[in-house]
Enzyme design. Structure first.
Site, PDB file in Angstrom:
ATOM      1  N   SER A 251       0.836  -1.190   0.000  1.00  0.00           N
ATOM      2  CA  SER A 251       0.000   0.000   0.000  1.00  0.00           C
ATOM      3  C   SER A 251       0.877   1.248   0.000  1.00  0.00           C
ATOM      4  O   SER A 251       2.106   1.164   0.049  1.00  0.00           O
ATOM      5  CB  SER A 251      -0.896   0.005   1.233  1.00  0.00           C
ATOM      6  OG  SER A 251      -0.097   0.198   2.383  1.00  0.00           O
ATOM      7  N   LYS A 252       0.206   2.383  -0.042  1.00  0.00           N
ATOM      8  CA  LYS A 252       0.874   3.686  -0.133  1.00  0.00           C
ATOM      9  C   LYS A 252       2.062   3.823   0.815  1.00  0.00           C
ATOM     10  O   LYS A 252       3.071   4.431   0.476  1.00  0.00           O
ATOM     11  CB  LYS A 252      -0.122   4.807   0.198  1.00  0.00           C
ATOM     12  CG  LYS A 252      -1.103   5.051  -0.928  1.00  0.00           C
ATOM     13  CD  LYS A 252      -0.494   5.936  -2.022  1.00  0.00           C
ATOM     14  CE  LYS A 252      -1.266   5.796  -3.311  1.00  0.00           C
ATOM     15  NZ  LYS A 252      -0.446   5.294  -4.413  1.00  0.00           N
ATOM     16  N   ARG A 253       1.890   3.274   2.012  1.00  0.00           N
ATOM     17  CA  ARG A 253       2.986   3.529   2.958  1.00  0.00           C
ATOM     18  C   ARG A 253       4.267   2.779   2.594  1.00  0.00           C
ATOM     19  O   ARG A 253       5.325   3.039   3.154  1.00  0.00           O
ATOM     20  CB  ARG A 253       2.563   3.263   4.400  1.00  0.00           C
ATOM     21  CG  ARG A 253       2.244   1.891   4.726  1.00  0.00           C
ATOM     22  CD  ARG A 253       1.526   1.709   6.033  1.00  0.00           C
ATOM     23  NE  ARG A 253       1.111   0.336   6.089  1.00  0.00           N
ATOM     24  CZ  ARG A 253       1.938  -0.664   6.370  1.00  0.00           C
ATOM     25  NH1 ARG A 253       3.192  -0.410   6.673  1.00  0.00           N
ATOM     26  NH2 ARG A 253       1.510  -1.898   6.353  1.00  0.00           N
ATOM     27  N   GLY A 255       5.424   3.166  -0.349  1.00  0.00           N
ATOM     28  CA  GLY A 255       5.955   3.973  -1.462  1.00  0.00           C
ATOM     29  C   GLY A 255       5.066   3.803  -2.674  1.00  0.00           C
ATOM     30  O   GLY A 255       3.846   3.738  -2.543  1.00  0.00           O
TER      31      GLY A 255
END
Ligand code: GLU
Length: 504
Positions: A251-253, A255
């Site tokens: 996911s986004k976290r 990158g």
């Protein structure tokens, strides 16, 4: 054989989905089968034309192509679900007329209450069957009276197993008692995923469905629909999810997660595609770096691992470095231009062949030592953003470092009379003369030269960097930011050194 990839155009394509698309493509191309791109855009609130466009662009960018699809046409169209609503309705009517589907008038609130009750009783939340046996006449009256109704599939009575031989996971089976009568058409006539996907896969004659394992629990419902229509189901293969290095869903976290983001960071498409194929599958020992066509001939869906694939940024960087090293310089320039432009180093207009040749050398050289193209500017600061001041703090040239200062004075002197240092040999010859004049050698010779000519304490080999500087300095046009020549740099550096205040 016919395969398909069926994205929902609700956002950027996640690399996990791109990998699913790629596996379908590899399987199709390896078998000489037909590959179909279907757009599943029945979630009207979240689907957009832009997302459809970017999905198509991202898949193409990765090197995938398809024989039939939303943008390609074909004999099994339309390929966009929003254009097939009449087809779903006709098939819903067919099942209703056979008693295998029925109208359901339950309100959202009622269903919510049912779910809550089930939860409290530790029961699986399945439809309670309230509208299963409403007499025909009453149904007609209520529908004609305009009462909103969904259409539900009637799961056959009696508990039995619904299963399949999964191409990735082997035998998978569910029992029908956990499957409640599910919605086929919503009250606005829009099909639910499980219904639309079966109608489409059947009518598009899809023989193999390769998709994410998040769809496993949908498959028994879909099998029941195939059975109700008397259709032969396709073979299914459910590939694992792609997880981040910490084993949480990517996911986004972690990158970048979407194909578009990887492109923006300067990964090459062939690198990302090659890498995605390696998550959970291997074309063979020590043979991981292969073009897509070659991967297709080796790909077998049965060899894809069942366990979750872990996204390894280090390995992707390694794959990307490989493709950067073998990419044609002209292509790298094309791809790196946006990054150079962002820095204000090059203009937009025209393409002077001399400027292009220079940029190709500069980018080609920088690309040998980066993981991604967005790191190229960092390697080219010495060319376009030379600053003598930046190096003055370097301990090697502080006031007391008289040897280093002597080297720079000799360098400036030699450069003032020498011609441009356009190749390795002329640079080496010049460095030789500076050594003779000063007696400095090794690091004592080259470090001050580096500071003076590049403005940086480390970087490219000097006999590569200096000819590049000289080549840049010879170009005088509006396309490339002016590059100061080696002679100008040495003179400016000497001037800075001699400023009394700067040395205090
Ligand atoms: N539109 C679905 C998705 O993106 C496709 C699922 C399938 O392949 O059946 O998850």
């Amino acid at each position: 054989m016919r395969l398909r990839f069926a994205p929902s155009p609700t956002g950027q394509i996640h690399v996990g989905n791109a990998r699913t698309a790629l596996f379908n493509w590899l399987m199709a191309r390896g078998a000489g089968a037909t590959f179909v791109l279907r757009i599943e855009d029945t979630d009207f609130a979240r689907s957009t034309k832009e997302a459809e466009g970017s999905a198509i662009e991202d898949l193409r960018w990765l090197g995938l192509n398809w024989d039939e699809g939303a943008d390609a046409g074909g004999a099994h169209g339309p390929y966009r679900q929003s254009e097939r609503l009449h087809i779903y309705r006709a098939h819903a009517v067919e099942l209703m007329s056979k008693g295998q589907a029925y109208h359901c008038f339950c309100s959202e609130e009622q269903l919510e209450m049912d779910r809550y009750q089930a939860l409290r009783n530790m029961q699986p939340p399945k439809y309670v069957g309230r509208c299963r046996n409403i007499p025909r006449e009453e149904v007609r009256r209520r529908v004609e009276g305009g009462e909103p109704a969904t259409v539900r599939f009637r799961v056959p009575d009696g508990d039995r197993e619904v299963g399949w031989e999964d191409l990735v996971r082997g035998r998978v089976a569910f029992t029908t008692d956990v499957i409640g009568d599910f919605v086929m058409l919503r009250s606005d006539g829009v099909p639910a995923y499980n219904f639309a996907v079966v109608i489409d896969d059947a009518l598009m004659e899809i023989s193999h469905v390769i998709r994410g394992e998040d769809h496993i629990s949908n498959t028994p419902r879909q099998l029941l629909l195939y059975e109700a229509f008397g259709w032969k189901p396709p073979r299914f293969g459910h590939v694992s999810m792609v997880l981040g290095p910490d084993h949480a869903k990517l996911s986004k976290r972690h990158g970048a997660t979407s194909v578009g983001e990887f492109r923006e960071r300067g990964y090459l498409p062939e690198a990302l595609a090659n890498y995605l194929a390696l998550i959970g599958w291997s074309p063979g020992e020590h043979q991981e770096l292969l073009p897509l066509g070659e991967l297709a001939t080796r790909f077998r869906i049965e060899d894809v691992g069942k366990s979750a694939g872990v996204f390894d940024p280090e390995k992707l960087a390694w794959v990307n470095r490989h493709y950067l090293k073998i990419a044609a310089p002209e292509r790298l320039v094309e791809l790196a231009l946006p990054f150079l432009r962002q820095q204000g180093w090059i203009g937009r207009e025209g393409r002077d062949p001399k400027a292009l040749d220079f940029l190709a050398k500069a980018v080609g050289t920088a690309a040998q030592s980066v993981d991604r193209l967005d790191q190229v500017p960092g390697r080219l600061h010495f060319l376009f953003d030379y600053s003598a001041e930046a190096s003055l703090a370097d301990p090697a040239i502080r006031a007391e470092a008289t040897d280093a200062r002597a080297v720079i004075a000799a360098l400036a002197g030699e450069l003032a009379t020498a011609g441009p240092l356009t190749d390795k040999e002329t640079f080496r010859a010049l460095a030789g003369r500076v050594r003779e004049r000063t007696g400095a050698r090794g690091k004592g010779l080259f470090h001050p030269i580096r500071l003076a000519l590049t403005g940086e304490p480390e970087g490219l080999e000097l006999d590569i960097a200096v000819p590049l500087i000289e080549q840049g300095a010879a170009i005088h046009n509006a396309e490339v930011r002016a590059v100061f020549s080696a002679a100008d740099r040495a003179a400016a550096f000497l001037l800075e050194l001699e400023k009394p205040v700067a040395n205090a």
